[in-house]
Design an enzyme around this catalytic site. Structure first.
Site, mmCIF file in Angstrom:
data_model
loop_
_atom_site.group_PDB
_atom_site.id
_atom_site.type_symbol
_atom_site.label_atom_id
_atom_site.label_comp_id
_atom_site.label_asym_id
_atom_site.label_seq_id
_atom_site.Cartn_x
_atom_site.Cartn_y
_atom_site.Cartn_z
ATOM 1 N N CYS A 7 0.573 -1.210 0.008
ATOM 2 C CA CYS A 7 -0.111 -0.006 -0.067
ATOM 3 C C CYS A 7 0.697 1.325 -0.067
ATOM 4 O O CYS A 7 0.416 2.473 0.128
ATOM 5 C CB CYS A 7 -1.026 0.070 1.368
ATOM 6 S SG CYS A 7 -2.024 -1.378 1.170
ATOM 7 N N HIS B 180 -1.494 7.958 6.215
ATOM 8 C CA HIS B 180 -1.739 6.585 5.651
ATOM 9 C C HIS B 180 -3.100 6.185 6.537
ATOM 10 O O HIS B 180 -4.180 5.964 5.708
ATOM 11 C CB HIS B 180 -0.697 5.600 6.040
ATOM 12 C CG HIS B 180 -1.084 4.254 5.458
ATOM 13 N ND1 HIS B 180 -1.062 4.250 4.242
ATOM 14 C CD2 HIS B 180 -1.307 3.132 5.785
ATOM 15 C CE1 HIS B 180 -1.484 2.797 3.768
ATOM 16 N NE2 HIS B 180 -1.282 2.389 4.807
ATOM 17 N N LYS C 77 -8.964 8.447 4.004
ATOM 18 C CA LYS C 77 -9.633 7.321 3.798
ATOM 19 C C LYS C 77 -10.893 7.255 4.475
ATOM 20 O O LYS C 77 -11.550 6.167 4.254
ATOM 21 C CB LYS C 77 -8.513 6.120 4.302
ATOM 22 C CG LYS C 77 -7.384 5.833 3.589
ATOM 23 C CD LYS C 77 -6.388 4.899 3.889
ATOM 24 C CE LYS C 77 -5.340 4.595 2.806
ATOM 25 N NZ LYS C 77 -4.238 5.594 3.116
ATOM 26 N N HIS D 266 -9.863 2.122 1.612
ATOM 27 C CA HIS D 266 -8.557 1.814 1.255
ATOM 28 C C HIS D 266 -8.197 1.529 -0.131
ATOM 29 O O HIS D 266 -8.456 0.180 -0.397
ATOM 30 C CB HIS D 266 -7.859 1.013 2.311
ATOM 31 C CG HIS D 266 -6.288 0.801 2.256
ATOM 32 N ND1 HIS D 266 -5.743 1.534 1.323
ATOM 33 C CD2 HIS D 266 -5.578 0.343 3.052
ATOM 34 C CE1 HIS D 266 -4.186 1.367 1.687
ATOM 35 N NE2 HIS D 266 -4.183 0.593 2.708
ATOM 36 N N PHE E 118 2.098 -3.551 3.917
ATOM 37 C CA PHE E 118 2.287 -4.869 4.457
ATOM 38 C C PHE E 118 3.757 -5.262 3.871
ATOM 39 O O PHE E 118 4.185 -4.826 2.843
ATOM 40 C CB PHE E 118 1.405 -5.842 3.775
ATOM 41 C CG PHE E 118 0.113 -6.050 4.727
ATOM 42 C CD1 PHE E 118 -0.126 -5.264 5.510
ATOM 43 C CD2 PHE E 118 -1.096 -7.065 4.207
ATOM 44 C CE1 PHE E 118 -1.523 -5.492 6.413
ATOM 45 C CE2 PHE E 118 -2.402 -7.152 4.788
ATOM 46 C CZ PHE E 118 -2.377 -6.190 5.982
#
Length: 408
Positions: A162, A302, A331, A336, A395
Site C-alpha cells: 500500500c 496513511h 480514507k 483503502h 504490508f
C-alpha cells in the site's frame, strides 16, 4: 549544490469520492463517507466497499478499450487523461523519449484473473479468454498509458503493497531529478473489489465488520475503529522538471520537494514497534526536502482505520513533527484503495496547498485518546499551508513518505 526541482503540473483523480478532481475534492473536503453494499461482494462476510460511482468504462474509453482492459487499467487511463489535460500537455508538449510512466499497484488485474480462473474450473481451458494475460498483468496499466500517449521513456510498475503509489511518485521524481526524464505520469491504480480480496482480508481480521453501518465503517483514528474498508481508484500526477515546466509556460501547482522510503524488516503485516521504519521514512523525506519539522503544516496520514496502524503512525508523526501538527486521513471518505491510496492522497495534498484547506477525517466522532496529534475532524479547516507530508505504509514493512510544497 542545488538539485533540480520537480513540480506537479497536472492532477487526475478517480475514487469512490467521484470521477475527476472537482468531485473528489468536493466530497473529501465535505468529509462525506462513501462505503456501501457492493454488488460484487454479495454473499461475502463483508459485503460493502468504496466503489467509484457511475463509472461507465465504455462511455469514458470506448467499447474496445473497455473490453480489453482490466478495471484497474481503465481507472488509470481516466485519471491520466485528466492529468494530461490539466497539465496542458498535447502530443508535441514534450520529447516522448524523455516522457515516462511510473505507476503503482497492489492487486493489478486480479479481477480478470479471478474471473478467468472460475471459467477455467467451470468450462475448461478453451473457455479462458485470449486476453487474460494482457488484462491481468500488474504491469499493464503502465504499459497502456505508455501506448495511449506515445510515451517512450522509462516505464515501470511499482509493487510495494500500500506504499506503491507514493513510491511511484517518489521514483518518478528521482528519475526526473537525475536527468533521465523531463516529464512523467506518476501515481497508482487499483480495483481490489472482488470476493477473494474481501475474504482474504476478512480472514486476516483487517476489514471493518460494520455490515449494518457501511457509511460509518471507515473511521481512522477513532477509538471505535475496527478495520479498513476496501476501496478502488486511481491517482495520476504529471511531474516535470521545473525547467521544462517553465520553458513551456505550464502552471506549476506544487513541488515534490522530499521523498523517503524505508523497510521495517519486522513482520509481514504488523508495523515495527514504536514506528521506527515510519519515523526514518519521514525524517529522510524531511532531510531530502531541506525543510525542518516546524515547516510542515499538515500531514495526510496513511490512516487506514486499523487499530495498530493508526496508533503507530500517529506516534511516529508526533515523534518527528510534534503533537501540534494538523493530521487527517482521507480514507474515511475513500476507503483503502491499496496502491492508488498514496497517489490519490498526494493529489489531495496538492489541492490542500492550492486552496489553503485541510480536509477532515470522516466519521471521527470519538478520537482515540492514544492519538496526541492535532486531528482535523468534523469540518475542513482553513489554514496557511506551505508544506504537506503524505504518508503510506504497506504490508511487508514498506514505508514511503513525500513532502509536497508550494512551487518555489
Amino acid at each position: 549544490m542545488s538539485r533540480p526541482g520537480v513540480v506537479v503540473t497536472g492532477v487526475g483523480l478517480v475514487s469512490a469520492a467521484g470521477i475527476g478532481v472537482a468531485d473528489n475534492w468536493r466530497r473529501v473536503v465535505a468529509g462525506e463517507p462513501t462505503a456501501a453494499r457492493d454488488p460484487a461482494l454479495v454473499g461475502c462476510p463483508i459485503d460493502f466497499a468504496c466503489r467509484v460511482p457511475g463509472f461507465d468504462a465504455s462511455g469514458l474509453l470506448g467499447d474496445r478499450r473497455a473490453e480489453t482492459a482490466d478495471r484497474f487499467t481503465q481507472l488509470a487511463i481516466v485519471a491520466a487523461e485528466e492529468a494530461m489535460a490539466h497539465a496542458g500537455l498535447g502530443p508535441d508538449g514534450a520529447d516522448p523519449t524523455r516522457f515516462g510512466v511510473v505507476l503503482g499497484t497492489v492487486a493489478g488485474g486480479t479481477a480478470t484473473m479471478e474471473a478467468q480462473q472460475a471459467k477455467l474450473l467451470r468450462e475448461g481451458p478453451e473457455a479462458v479468454s485470449v486476453r487474460t494475460m494482457t488484462m491481468g498483468l500488474v504491469s499493464m496499466a503502465a504499459g497502456e498509458l505508455s501506448i495511449r500517449f506515445g510515451l517512450r521513456g522509462v516505464t515501470m510498475t511499482v509493487a510495494t503493497a500500500c506504499a506503491s503509489g507514493t513510491n511511484a511518485i517518489g521514483i518518478a521524481r528521482d528519475l526526473i531529478r537525475s536527468g533521465k526524464l523531463d516529464v512523467a505520469l506518476a501515481g497508482g491504480a487499483d480495483s481490489p473489489l472482488t470476493p477473494l480480496h474481501s475474504a482474504a482480508f476478512h480472514r486476516l481480521g483487517a476489514l471493518s465488520r460494520r455490515t449494518d453501518q457501511p457509511l460509518a465503517a471507515s473511521r481512522p483514528f477513532a477509538a471505535s475503529r475496527d478495520g479498513f474498508v476496501l476501496g478502488e481508484g486511481a491517482g495520476v500526477l504529471v511531474l516535470e522538471s521545473d525547467a521544462h515546466a517553465r520553458a513551456r509556460g505550464a502552471t506549476r501547482l506544487a513541488e515534490i520537494a522530499g521523498y523517503g522510503t524505508t523497510a521495517d524488516a519486522y513482520h509481514v503485516t504488523r508495523p515495527a514497534p514504536a514506528g521506527t521504519g515510519a519515523i526514518r521514512a519521514m525524517l529522510d523525506a524531511l532531510t531530502d526536502s531541506g525543510l525542518e519539522a516546524g515547516d510542515i503544516d499538515y500531514v495526510n496520514a496513511h490512516g487506514t482505520s486499523t487499530r495498530r496502524n493508526d496508533e503507530v503512525e500517529s506516534a511516529a508523526i508526533a515523534a518527528v513533527l510534534g503533537d501540534g501538527v494538523a493530521v487527517s486521513s482521507t480514507k474515511g471518505v475513500t476507503g483503502h484503495p491499496f496502491g492508488a491510496a498514496g497517489a490519490l492522497e498526494a493529489g489531495y495534498s496538492v489541492l490542500a496547498l492550492r486552496d489553503s484547506l485541510l480536509p477532515p477525517t470522516a466519521n471521527l466522532t470519538d478520537p482515540d485518546p492514544c492519538v496526541t496529534v492535532d486531528l482535523v475532524a468534523g469540518a475542513a479547516r482553513g489554514a496557511k499551508v506551505r508544506a504537506v507530508m503524505s504518508n503510506s505504509f504497506g504490508f511487508g514493512g514498506h514505508n514511503a513518505c513525500l513532502v509536497i510544497t508550494a512551487p518555489r
